[in-house]
Design an enzyme around this catalytic site. Structure first.
Site, PDB file in Angstrom:
ATOM      1  N   CYS A  36       0.833  -1.197   0.000  1.00  0.00           N
ATOM      2  CA  CYS A  36       0.000   0.000   0.000  1.00  0.00           C
ATOM      3  C   CYS A  36       0.878   1.261   0.000  1.00  0.00           C
ATOM      4  O   CYS A  36       1.502   1.564  -1.003  1.00  0.00           O
ATOM      5  CB  CYS A  36      -0.988  -0.043   1.160  1.00  0.00           C
ATOM      6  SG  CYS A  36      -2.380   1.102   0.970  1.00  0.00           S
ATOM      7  N   HIS A  88      -3.111  -5.197   1.466  1.00  0.00           N
ATOM      8  CA  HIS A  88      -2.450  -5.472   2.743  1.00  0.00           C
ATOM      9  C   HIS A  88      -2.451  -6.970   3.068  1.00  0.00           C
ATOM     10  O   HIS A  88      -3.337  -7.442   3.776  1.00  0.00           O
ATOM     11  CB  HIS A  88      -3.170  -4.739   3.882  1.00  0.00           C
ATOM     12  CG  HIS A  88      -3.038  -3.267   3.845  1.00  0.00           C
ATOM     13  ND1 HIS A  88      -2.046  -2.600   4.508  1.00  0.00           N
ATOM     14  CD2 HIS A  88      -3.787  -2.318   3.229  1.00  0.00           C
ATOM     15  CE1 HIS A  88      -2.183  -1.300   4.317  1.00  0.00           C
ATOM     16  NE2 HIS A  88      -3.227  -1.105   3.534  1.00  0.00           N
ATOM     17  N   GLU A  96      -0.634  -8.452   5.136  1.00  0.00           N
ATOM     18  CA  GLU A  96      -0.367  -8.589   6.572  1.00  0.00           C
ATOM     19  C   GLU A  96      -1.645  -8.545   7.409  1.00  0.00           C
ATOM     20  O   GLU A  96      -1.623  -8.906   8.587  1.00  0.00           O
ATOM     21  CB  GLU A  96       0.615  -7.505   7.039  1.00  0.00           C
ATOM     22  CG  GLU A  96       0.058  -6.103   7.142  1.00  0.00           C
ATOM     23  CD  GLU A  96      -0.083  -5.363   5.820  1.00  0.00           C
ATOM     24  OE1 GLU A  96      -0.432  -4.168   5.867  1.00  0.00           O
ATOM     25  OE2 GLU A  96       0.163  -5.956   4.740  1.00  0.00           O
TER      26      GLU A  96
END
Length: 191
Positions: free
Chosen positions: A81, A172, A174
């Site tokens: 991002c 994202h 994560e």
């Protein structure tokens, strides 16, 4: 998996990347100053606010140190991002925003809208298969250089790209429990 991976910890969701690495059995080292890069073969640049990340990285001398390591081939990068924005050569509409410029791409910030327009979408990632993407004020890659490979698209828009040992995603990974994209980066980096 083994070794140590740096996570740029100036701003943004670096803790979530550290947790993703921990789940893979990899030690994560927070990088805030040039000396923190010593001995690292891989660095993750998290999502957050791309202007802030760029300004702080420049102020702390990290911009030049990271660029030099990438150009000499001794450091792999993964930007998610805002991190992907910082890696790009061109940021559309923001010519003066600090950037690393190691990814031959032009990105558009907030291409899918503001925070309230965040969304999740299943993607098909080359070599990995289905992957759940979390898009929060996500950028998109509008122009790509010849050496940049598209690994995933959302419709016609590239949202995961790779150039050598530089990986960048609009979304994202994560924020999911799926470790495959982090594992792919570690393999790319030789960690």
């Amino acid at each position: 998996m083994g070794g140590v991976v740096g996570v740029l910890a100036l701003q943004g969701d670096f803790r979530e990347h550290k947790e993703a690495l921990r789940r893979l059995g990899v030690e994560a080292k927070e990088v805030r100053k040039v000396g923190d890069l010593e001995g690292l073969k891989a660095l993750i640049v998290p999502g957050g606010e791309s202007t802030t990340i760029g300004k702080l990285a420049r102020e702390y001398g990290l911009e030049e140190a990271v660029r030099r390591r990438v150009e000499e081939g001794s450091l792999a990068l993964f930007g998610t991002c805002a991190g992907a924005i910082w890696l790009a050569r061109e940021i559309l509409g923001y010519p003066d925003q600090p950037r690393l410029g190691v990814l031959d791409a032009a990105v558009e910030r907030n291409a899918f809208g503001r925070q309230v327009e965040s969304f999740e979408e299943d993607l098909e990632v080359e070599g990995l298969g289905p992957f759940h993407g979390v898009f929060i004020r996500a950028p998109v890659f509008r122009r790509l250089g010849e050496g940049v490979e598209v690994l995933a698209r959302l419709g016609d828009l590239p949202v995961l790209v790779r150039q050598g040992k530089v990986l960048a995603s609009s979304f994202h990974p994560e924020l999911t429990q799926d470790p495959r994209l982090h594992r792919y980066f570690l393999e790319l980096a030789g960690v």
